[in-house]
Design a protein around this motif. Structure first.
Motif, PDB file in Angstrom:
ATOM      1  N   THR A 197      38.813  38.818  63.553  1.00  0.00           N
ATOM      2  CA  THR A 197      37.950  39.474  63.944  1.00  0.00           C
ATOM      3  C   THR A 197      37.051  38.177  64.168  1.00  0.00           C
ATOM      4  OG1 THR A 197      37.405  40.324  62.648  1.00  0.00           O
ATOM      5  CG2 THR A 197      38.297  42.205  63.950  1.00  0.00           C
ATOM      6  N   VAL A 198      36.679  36.990  63.065  1.00  0.00           N
ATOM      7  CA  VAL A 198      35.789  36.452  62.747  1.00  0.00           C
ATOM      8  C   VAL A 198      36.167  35.417  63.409  1.00  0.00           C
ATOM      9  CG1 VAL A 198      35.402  37.119  60.017  1.00  0.00           C
ATOM     10  CG2 VAL A 198      37.374  35.140  60.812  1.00  0.00           C
ATOM     11  N   SER A 199      34.823  34.544  63.947  1.00  0.00           N
ATOM     12  CA  SER A 199      34.459  33.433  64.676  1.00  0.00           C
ATOM     13  C   SER A 199      34.058  32.908  64.231  1.00  0.00           C
ATOM     14  CB  SER A 199      34.077  34.051  65.954  1.00  0.00           C
ATOM     15  OG  SER A 199      34.187  32.302  67.224  1.00  0.00           O
ATOM     16  N   VAL A 200      34.516  31.198  63.592  1.00  0.00           N
ATOM     17  CA  VAL A 200      33.536  30.800  63.344  1.00  0.00           C
ATOM     18  C   VAL A 200      33.267  29.407  64.076  1.00  0.00           C
ATOM     19  CG1 VAL A 200      33.572  28.407  61.489  1.00  0.00           C
ATOM     20  CG2 VAL A 200      35.007  31.015  60.534  1.00  0.00           C
ATOM     21  N   ASP A 201      32.144  29.373  64.498  1.00  0.00           N
ATOM     22  CA  ASP A 201      31.909  28.643  65.522  1.00  0.00           C
ATOM     23  C   ASP A 201      30.607  27.335  64.499  1.00  0.00           C
ATOM     24  OD1 ASP A 201      31.001  26.871  67.716  1.00  0.00           O
ATOM     25  OD2 ASP A 201      29.397  27.933  68.616  1.00  0.00           O
ATOM     26  N   LEU A 202      30.777  25.738  64.584  1.00  0.00           N
ATOM     27  CA  LEU A 202      29.669  25.055  63.695  1.00  0.00           C
ATOM     28  C   LEU A 202      29.100  24.166  64.847  1.00  0.00           C
ATOM     29  CD1 LEU A 202      32.036  23.902  60.726  1.00  0.00           C
ATOM     30  CD2 LEU A 202      30.792  26.055  60.943  1.00  0.00           C
ATOM     31  N   PRO A 203      27.915  23.563  64.312  1.00  0.00           N
ATOM     32  CA  PRO A 203      27.000  23.164  65.779  1.00  0.00           C
ATOM     33  C   PRO A 203      27.482  21.217  65.271  1.00  0.00           C
ATOM     34  CG  PRO A 203      26.450  22.990  63.314  1.00  0.00           C
ATOM     35  CD  PRO A 203      27.012  24.167  63.570  1.00  0.00           C
ATOM     36  N   LYS A 204      28.005  21.163  66.648  1.00  0.00           N
ATOM     37  CA  LYS A 204      28.654  19.779  66.709  1.00  0.00           C
ATOM     38  C   LYS A 204      27.664  18.544  65.986  1.00  0.00           C
ATOM     39  CE  LYS A 204      30.644  20.477  71.164  1.00  0.00           C
ATOM     40  NZ  LYS A 204      31.218  21.582  70.490  1.00  0.00           N
ATOM     41  N   ALA A 205      28.138  17.546  65.115  1.00  0.00           N
ATOM     42  CA  ALA A 205      27.625  16.756  64.497  1.00  0.00           C
ATOM     43  C   ALA A 205      26.879  15.792  65.142  1.00  0.00           C
ATOM     44  CB  ALA A 205      28.604  15.280  63.577  1.00  0.00           C
ATOM     45  N   PRO A 206      25.778  14.950  65.344  1.00  0.00           N
ATOM     46  CA  PRO A 206      24.811  14.241  66.842  1.00  0.00           C
ATOM     47  C   PRO A 206      25.862  12.997  66.282  1.00  0.00           C
ATOM     48  CG  PRO A 206      24.033  13.907  64.009  1.00  0.00           C
ATOM     49  CD  PRO A 206      25.091  15.692  64.383  1.00  0.00           C
ATOM     50  N   PRO A 207      25.599  12.595  67.542  1.00  0.00           N
ATOM     51  CA  PRO A 207      26.893  11.345  67.903  1.00  0.00           C
ATOM     52  C   PRO A 207      26.232   9.868  67.301  1.00  0.00           C
ATOM     53  CG  PRO A 207      24.517  11.318  69.426  1.00  0.00           C
ATOM     54  CD  PRO A 207      25.053  12.807  68.855  1.00  0.00           C
ATOM     55  N   PRO A 208      27.173   9.006  66.585  1.00  0.00           N
ATOM     56  CA  PRO A 208      26.682   8.026  66.044  1.00  0.00           C
ATOM     57  C   PRO A 208      25.545   6.939  66.558  1.00  0.00           C
ATOM     58  CG  PRO A 208      28.848   6.901  66.514  1.00  0.00           C
ATOM     59  CD  PRO A 208      28.110   9.177  67.195  1.00  0.00           C
ATOM     60  N   PRO A 209      24.715   6.280  65.692  1.00  0.00           N
ATOM     61  CA  PRO A 209      23.229   5.440  66.507  1.00  0.00           C
ATOM     62  C   PRO A 209      24.472   4.269  67.271  1.00  0.00           C
ATOM     63  CG  PRO A 209      23.462   5.163  64.388  1.00  0.00           C
ATOM     64  CD  PRO A 209      24.610   6.609  64.166  1.00  0.00           C
ATOM     65  N   PRO A 210      23.819   4.052  68.331  1.00  0.00           N
ATOM     66  CA  PRO A 210      24.153   2.516  69.140  1.00  0.00           C
ATOM     67  C   PRO A 210      23.739   1.644  68.599  1.00  0.00           C
ATOM     68  CG  PRO A 210      21.776   3.085  70.085  1.00  0.00           C
ATOM     69  CD  PRO A 210      21.860   4.462  69.159  1.00  0.00           C
ATOM     70  N   PRO A 211      24.752   0.710  68.340  1.00  0.00           N
ATOM     71  CA  PRO A 211      24.932  -0.403  67.828  1.00  0.00           C
ATOM     72  C   PRO A 211      24.028  -1.531  67.754  1.00  0.00           C
ATOM     73  CG  PRO A 211      26.451  -0.881  69.518  1.00  0.00           C
ATOM     74  CD  PRO A 211      25.851   0.585  69.478  1.00  0.00           C
ATOM     75  N   PRO A 212      23.167  -2.354  66.561  1.00  0.00           N
ATOM     76  CA  PRO A 212      22.418  -3.205  66.959  1.00  0.00           C
ATOM     77  C   PRO A 212      22.218  -3.431  68.202  1.00  0.00           C
ATOM     78  CG  PRO A 212      23.260  -3.254  65.223  1.00  0.00           C
ATOM     79  CD  PRO A 212      23.822  -2.385  66.147  1.00  0.00           C
ATOM     80  N   PRO A 213      21.214  -4.787  68.984  1.00  0.00           N
ATOM     81  CA  PRO A 213      21.807  -5.272  70.434  1.00  0.00           C
ATOM     82  C   PRO A 213      22.499  -6.506  69.115  1.00  0.00           C
ATOM     83  CG  PRO A 213      19.092  -4.749  69.576  1.00  0.00           C
ATOM     84  CD  PRO A 213      20.504  -4.015  68.749  1.00  0.00           C
ATOM     85  N   PRO A 214      22.995  -7.170  70.250  1.00  0.00           N
ATOM     86  CA  PRO A 214      22.939  -8.266  70.017  1.00  0.00           C
ATOM     87  C   PRO A 214      22.022  -9.691  69.264  1.00  0.00           C
ATOM     88  CG  PRO A 214      24.171  -8.535  71.658  1.00  0.00           C
ATOM     89  CD  PRO A 214      23.517  -7.086  71.763  1.00  0.00           C
TER      90      PRO A 214
END
Length: 404
Positions: free
Chosen positions: A387-404
């Motif tokens: 009966t239990v339902s484990v729902d976890l928040p999604k991890a935030p996306p990684p930051p974008p790579p720095p500009p070249p």
């Protein structure tokens, strides 16, 4: 030379309207100026807030959270409040911070729909708190932060961690036990076990006292948390003394022998002896405060039966967690045990045994004994897993790579 009079008429000025003078009697004082308006209430700078999650044995969803700025233990009209989201999330606008409290009782306005998001049932613990929270993100409010607040010492957190077996590097005021476990964080499993054991124990012992306390569950819960905090302080003091003694012992074999002797008396919430001691201390607190009449206090036989039940659930929890192969399975096992211990069947059975008649009826004690049977406990937990339902928040996306 003529003398001017204070009542001399005002001469008109060319091109300007004439305003008659308002005379006052000789010797009178001018009216006092109006008092200045009160200073404006300090406002939080834009974006200054306490952001975090409220956690029971799952996330606390739909529950009232507030900033107890004056530390009086209740929500005042001018204090910030919030209703948690499905992941226990809250945000309280604040420039200075303060105590954060969660009212998880469905009888409280704003928490009518409060539930543990994993089990779907009303939380077994009514009130959670965290002391001296500063503006910022990543805060959590749990049963552990509640006990640490009751201890009310600078080293409250370190004492709780030492006694409950949580690694010293873990900060339980800012660590979401579920997210940390899913991310493979060090010490996350120990944190989850400790959080689950303490939450379930507070729920169970509150039920034990509730009827004898005339239905005042909030008062009953406060006596339980005070007993738990006091015994943690005592146990941490014993542990500190044991460490000092080991440093004084010269030979390694002497230190090893002393460690074995002192570890046998560790504060183990899966031990019937430890839980019975906490139950008895909770009863004593309630009687001393006048919340429970001595004649109505649960008997030693009742506290022993409740300790046996609590110990049985803790044993299943530890066994299932050791057997689990994934973080999700570990969290589901903890949620299932909590669904049993905070569910209506167990809470009603414990409350009936605690009774208000002093000893608890033989049939009520027999019900507790049946629920504590290892095979019954395993079967109930296995059923709860469905009966239990484990729902976890999604991890935030990684930051974008720095500009070249």
């Amino acid at each position: 030379m003529p003398t001017s009079s204070v009542f001399a008429p005002v001469l008109p000025t060319r091109g300007l309207p004439v305003t008659p003078s308002r005379s006052r009697p000789l010797g009178s004082r001018p009216p006092l100026p109006a008092p200045p308006p009160p200073p404006p209430k300090a406002q939080a700078p834009p974006g200054a807030a306490i952001i975090g999650r409220a956690v029971s044995t799952g996330y606390l969803s739909g529950c009232l959270v507030y900033l107890d700025a004056n530390s009086n233990g209740k929500l005042d009209a001018d204090e910030q409040m919030y209703t948690t989201d499905k992941f226990g999330g809250f945000s309280l606008e604040s420039a200075a911070g303060g105590d954060v409290r969660v009212d998880a009782s469905r009888s409280v306005a704003g928490s009518e729909a409060c539930a543990d998001s994993f089990t779907g049932i009303a939380p077994g613990v009514m009130s959670f708190a965290s002391a001296g929270v500063k503006p910022g993100t990543g805060h959590v409010v749990t049963a552990l932060t509640t006990v640490a607040k009751v201890i009310d010492r600078e080293d409250s957190q370190s004492r709780v961690k030492e006694v409950l077996g949580i690694p010293s590097a873990v900060d339980f005021t800012s660590t979401d036990p579920f997210a940390a476990l899913a991310a493979g964080g060090d010490g996350a499993k120990e944190l989850l076990v400790a959080t689950t054991l303490v939450t379930n124990l507070v729920s169970t012992l509150t039920s034990l006292l509730e009827k004898a306390a005339g239905g005042d569950a909030a008062a009953a819960e406060s006596h339980v948390t005070r007993a738990l905090a006091a015994q943690i302080v005592d146990a941490s003091g014993i542990a500190a003394g044991a460490r000092r003694m080991r440093t004084l012992l010269g030979r390694p074999e002497e230190r090893s022998h002393h460690r074995r002797l002192t570890s046998s008396s560790a504060f183990d919430l899966s031990s019937e002896e430890t839980v019975k001691s906490l139950a008895d201390a909770s009863v004593q607190n309630a009687v001393a405060a006048g919340t429970v009449a001595s004649a109505n206090a649960p008997s030693s036989a009742t506290t022993a039966a409740v300790a046996k039940l609590s110990s049985a659930s803790a044993t299943v929890l530890k066994t299932d967690i050791e057997a689990a192969s994934t973080p999700e399975a570990i969290i589901a096992s903890a949620a299932a045990v909590s669904a049993v211990m905070q569910g209506s069947e167990v809470k009603t059975a414990v409350a009936n045994a605690g009774g208000g008649g002093g000893g608890g009826s033989s049939s009520a004690l027999a019900t507790l004994d049946q629920l504590a049977d290892p095979s019954t406990m395993k079967a109930n937990v296995a059923s709860a897993k469905e009966t239990v339902s484990v729902d976890l928040p999604k991890a935030p996306p990684p930051p974008p790579p720095p500009p070249p």
